[in-house]
Scaffold this active site. Structure first.
Site, PDB file in Angstrom:
ATOM      1  N   GLU A 180       0.844  -1.162  -0.078  1.00 34.18           N
ATOM      2  CA  GLU A 180       0.018  -0.013   0.073  1.00 34.18           C
ATOM      3  C   GLU A 180       0.785   1.203  -0.033  1.00 34.18           C
ATOM      4  O   GLU A 180       0.663   2.164   0.820  1.00 34.18           O
ATOM      5  CB  GLU A 180      -0.855  -0.042   1.173  1.00 34.18           C
ATOM      6  CG  GLU A 180      -2.157  -0.992   1.138  1.00 34.18           C
ATOM      7  CD  GLU A 180      -2.867  -1.159   2.266  1.00 34.18           C
ATOM      8  OE1 GLU A 180      -2.806  -0.375   3.338  1.00 34.18           O
ATOM      9  OE2 GLU A 180      -4.109  -1.725   2.172  1.00 34.18           O
ATOM     10  N   GLU A 260      -6.617  -7.804  -0.795  1.00 32.84           N
ATOM     11  CA  GLU A 260      -6.923  -8.026   0.491  1.00 32.84           C
ATOM     12  C   GLU A 260      -8.704  -7.954   0.637  1.00 32.84           C
ATOM     13  O   GLU A 260      -9.056  -6.598   0.508  1.00 32.84           O
ATOM     14  CB  GLU A 260      -6.322  -6.885   1.304  1.00 32.84           C
ATOM     15  CG  GLU A 260      -4.805  -7.219   1.681  1.00 32.84           C
ATOM     16  CD  GLU A 260      -4.349  -5.910   2.592  1.00 32.84           C
ATOM     17  OE1 GLU A 260      -5.144  -5.056   3.281  1.00 32.84           O
ATOM     18  OE2 GLU A 260      -3.269  -6.151   3.055  1.00 32.84           O
TER      19      GLU A 260
END
Ligand SMILES: *[C@@H]1O[C@H](CO)[C@@H](O)[C@H](O)[C@H]1NC(C)=O
Ligand SMILES: *[C@@H]1O[C@H](CO)[C@@H](O)[C@H](O)[C@H]1NC(C)=O
Ligand SMILES: *[C@@H]1O[C@H](CO)[C@@H](O)[C@H](O)[C@H]1NC(C)=O
Ligand SMILES: *[C@@H]1O[C@H](CO)[C@@H](O)[C@H](O)[C@H]1NC(C)=O
Ligand SMILES: *[C@@H]1O[C@H](CO)[C@@H](O)[C@H](O)[C@H]1NC(C)=O
Ligand SMILES: *[C@@H]1O[C@H](CO)[C@@H](O)[C@H](O)[C@H]1NC(C)=O
Length: 648
Positions: A180, A260
């Site tokens: 991320e 995710e």
């Protein structure tokens, strides 16, 4: 098990004997992955080996396989393997190679996320605290000192991983670079390019490297770079088409991937326990799979932040010991209703393996264990502080004192008489993270980062002031990951800056596992009851009868009326307890740390007040977890469900 292993090995032998190398690649024309030339879609689940005792890895992986998953995803936390520079540990519970081998033997492919930064609600997002030896280091950037450390670590780790790549006969199909990164302020493309070249140089040109970012065009801006396949992450309940449209913005062609897909969510001390309904998860999973997308369920099993490994979010909110996550397999690996709901969805798309799902492991209520007070921390300093104290005019941090985790005792003296209550304060909010304050052995109160920056003290000039400072876990997400611990700024007493510190690094884990903590000398007369008691150790033991075939079994420890502290069983650090803040009330105790041959020793470090002053006190082993005790919500939820903060 034997058949599974045999089957996998046979496939590989077969592939090799035909002279064909296994292949795994992205097909940009047909928007999919290809495995050995065939169209391939993965349905994966996250499991972090570092949150599960090694003896349970096989059980959890098998349950994942039986749910219909064809892959697992794991992080590799750098700080778990290199606790001090150049000293590597890949053995026992840290044997990641064995974990990968087990996954392969069971028939699961692997999506590897070696960082170097992982987030993951893990201390400092997996970065070793010793990186902060350089005070102004810019983590996750081209800072030369950071890069030098990353290069050394990856130069150790990636060559170990190479034989496990699918191309080389192993289970790893894809490898994630960073994590991320688009949510991080630095937006340093040179850093990402450097990592990309580093990974390529060790792993070769054939491996599929990828990135993961929030499903918004803004996140992908700094997170994705050429040469790394961009994927997204998002939870249930939202618009799946819109989320994947964000990925398409960065990758017009290739497979759709949600790296995710949140099956639950994390907790913070003092906030309500996160719960996400199975129906909500099943509905969105169905939508994802119906689009032909690849998906990883984060978490499939959360496990436990044993010891001191939990992280924290900012503004400072540490995560509890349990990382149950409301995942389809519970913290203890139990099958849940969510597990079966997910399995039913997968069944509509993939063939589910035949045979029974391994059952939930039994739990045993060993009952109450009487606890006796041992030494206070101050009384045990000689045992606890092997290196002896360090003196300096102004306080030093954990890192300066060469200690990464746990507790440090800071000692000084009152410079003036404080016959009336005088504020001892940290004007710059520099108590990281909690300090238990006493003067001449009398408790005065607690300082807490962001919550209590002053406490009144009384005493004569020259009285000894002790602050036991607790590191509650480093920030693992956002711009404040340079999270120094200890007293990180000066303390004031009234208008004076306190000076002349003596600081004791404490190796409590060593003292506990060696059984070095002695009993307390009885004081006569007993001290009058106070609101707080001095931080102290308590010990007790219990016997598990030999000869009962199914014992020892897993259990949970609960500490009713105890306030806050740390608990060990047979020297194994189970983690922190804080039932007075919640939501977690019980700690998972895996059977493998228990003994039937010898008495089992429970050691508690209670920081605030033990329920022992009125005589007997005890802890209790129960068969049921409690992770959701209602708490007065003292803090708003810091990371709202399925949203990312800190995008600046
Ligand atoms: C390595 O880690 C394992 C598992 O946590 C532990 O048992 C062992 O003591 C460690 N080894 C060293 C040398 O620290
Ligand atoms: C979901 O998003 C897509 C693409 O942005 C849009 O066309 C569609 O109307 C949305 N669906 C719902 C139910 O909001
Ligand atoms: C300290 O004592 C003063 C005077 O009694 C009181 O006004 C103040 O609220 C106290 N401060 C704290 C932090 O307890
Ligand atoms: C404490 O104050 C002194 C004098 O102002 C200063 O030199 C020192 O850096 C301060 N220490 C910390 C940890 O802030
Ligand atoms: C518990 O402590 C006792 C006394 O120190 C010791 O003999 C015993 O081996 C310990 N039990 C375990 C399981 O380590
Ligand atoms: C906590 O969880 C248990 C088990 O799932 C449930 O029965 C109970 O109602 C929950 N309590 C609260 C306060 O949410």
């Amino acid at each position: 098990m034997f058949l599974l292993r045999f089957g996998v090995t046979l496939t590989l032998l077969f592939t090799f004997s035909l002279g064909k190398t296994p292949t795994f690649s992205i097909d940009y024309k047909n928007d999919c992955f290809r495995k050995d030339g065939e169209v391939f879609r993965y349905i994966s689940g996250s499991i972090h080996y570092n949150r599960i005792p090694r003896v349970y890895w096989k059980d959890r992986l098998l349950k994942m396989y039986m749910a219909g998953l064809n892959a697992i995803q794991t992080y590799i936390p750098w700080n778990y393997h290199e606790e001090s520079p150049g000293r590597y540990n890949f053995s026992g519970d840290r044997d990641v190679e064995y974990f990968l081998q087990l996954a392969q033997d069971i028939g699961l492919l692997v999506i590897l996320r070696p960082g170097p930064y992982i987030c993951g609600e893990w201390d400092m997002g997996g970065l070793p605290a010793w990186l902060l030896d350089k005070k102004d280091i810019v983590l996750r950037s081209s800072d030369p000192d950071y890069i030098a450390a990353v290069d050394k670590w990856m130069g150790t780790l990636l060559p170990m991983m190479k034989p496990f790549l699918y191309q080389n006969g192993g289970p790893i199909i894809t490898v994630q670079v960073e994590n991320e990164y688009g949510s991080y302020f630095a937006c340093d493309y040179n850093y990402m390019r450097h990592l990309s070249q580093l990974f390529r140089s060790y792993l070769g040109d054939d491996v599929v490297l990828f990135t993961t970012d929030g499903a918004g065009v803004g996140y992908l801006k700094c997170g994705s770079i050429q040469g790394l396949y961009a994927t997204v992450d998002f939870g249930p309940g939202g618009n799946v088409t819109a989320a994947f449209a964000a990925q398409r913005h960065a990758e017009p062609h290739g497979p759709l991937v949600n790296s995710e897909f949140y099956t639950g969510w994390l907790d913070h001390w003092g906030s309500r326990h996160s719960v996400v309904s199975s129906a909500r998860v099943a509905k969105s999973l169905n939508e994802i799979l119906s689009m032909g997308a690849n998906v990883n369920l984060y978490m499939f099993i959360g496990g436990t932040n044993f010891g001191y490994w939990n992280g924290a979010n900012g503004p400072f909110a540490p995560q509890p010991t349990s990382y149950d996550y409301d995942a389809p397999l519970s913290e203890a690996g139990d099958l849940t209703e969510k597990y079966f709901a997910i399995r039913e969805v997968i069944k509509m798309y993939h063939k589910i393996p035949e045979g029974p799902v391994p059952p939930t492991t039994p739990k045993f209520a060993y009952g109450a264990v009487v606890m006796k007070q041992l030494q206070t921390v101050s009384d045990a300093l000689e045992t606890l502080s092997l290196s002896g104290p360090v003196k300096s005019v102004f306080p030093q941090t954990f890192i300066e004192l060469n200690q990464a985790f746990g507790y440090i005792l800071y000692r000084t003296h009152l410079p003036v008489d404080c016959s009336t209550p005088t504020p001892l304060s940290s004007p710059l909010n520099g108590v990281h993270d909690r300090a238990y304050v006493s003067v001449d052995g009398v408790t005065m109160g607690i300082l807490e980062r962001n919550k209590a920056i002053a406490v009144n003290v009384t005493g004569k000039a020259g009285s000894q002031v002790d602050l036991l400072v607790e590191n509650m876990g480093r920030i693992n997400y956002g711009k404040n990951i340079n999270d120094f611990k200890g007293l990180v700024s000066n303390l004031s007493l009234g208008a004076n800056t306190l000076q002349g510190w003596t600081m004791y690094s404490l190796d409590i884990d060593e003292a506990v596992s060696q059984g070095l903590l002695g009993e307390t000398k009885p004081t006569a007369p007993p001290p009058p009851p106070t609101a707080l008691s001095l931080p102290a150790f308590y010990g007790g033991s219990f016997i598990i009868p030999d000869g009962i075939p199914d014992l020892p079994q897993d259990t949970y420890i609960k500490l009713p009326k105890w306030r806050k502290g740390q608990v060990w069983i047979n020297g194994f650090n189970l983690g922190r307890y804080w039932p007075s803040r919640g939501p977690q009330v019980t700690l998972f105790v895996p059977a493998n740390i228990l003994s039937t041959a010898e008495p089992n020793n429970v050691t508690v470090l209670e920081l605030e007040k033990a329920p022992c002053s009125s005589g007997m006190c005890s802890v209790e082993f129960t068969s049921m977890p409690v992770l959701n005790a209602t708490v007065k919500s003292i803090a708003k939820q810091h990371r709202r469900l399925f949203s990312k903060e800190d995008l600046l």
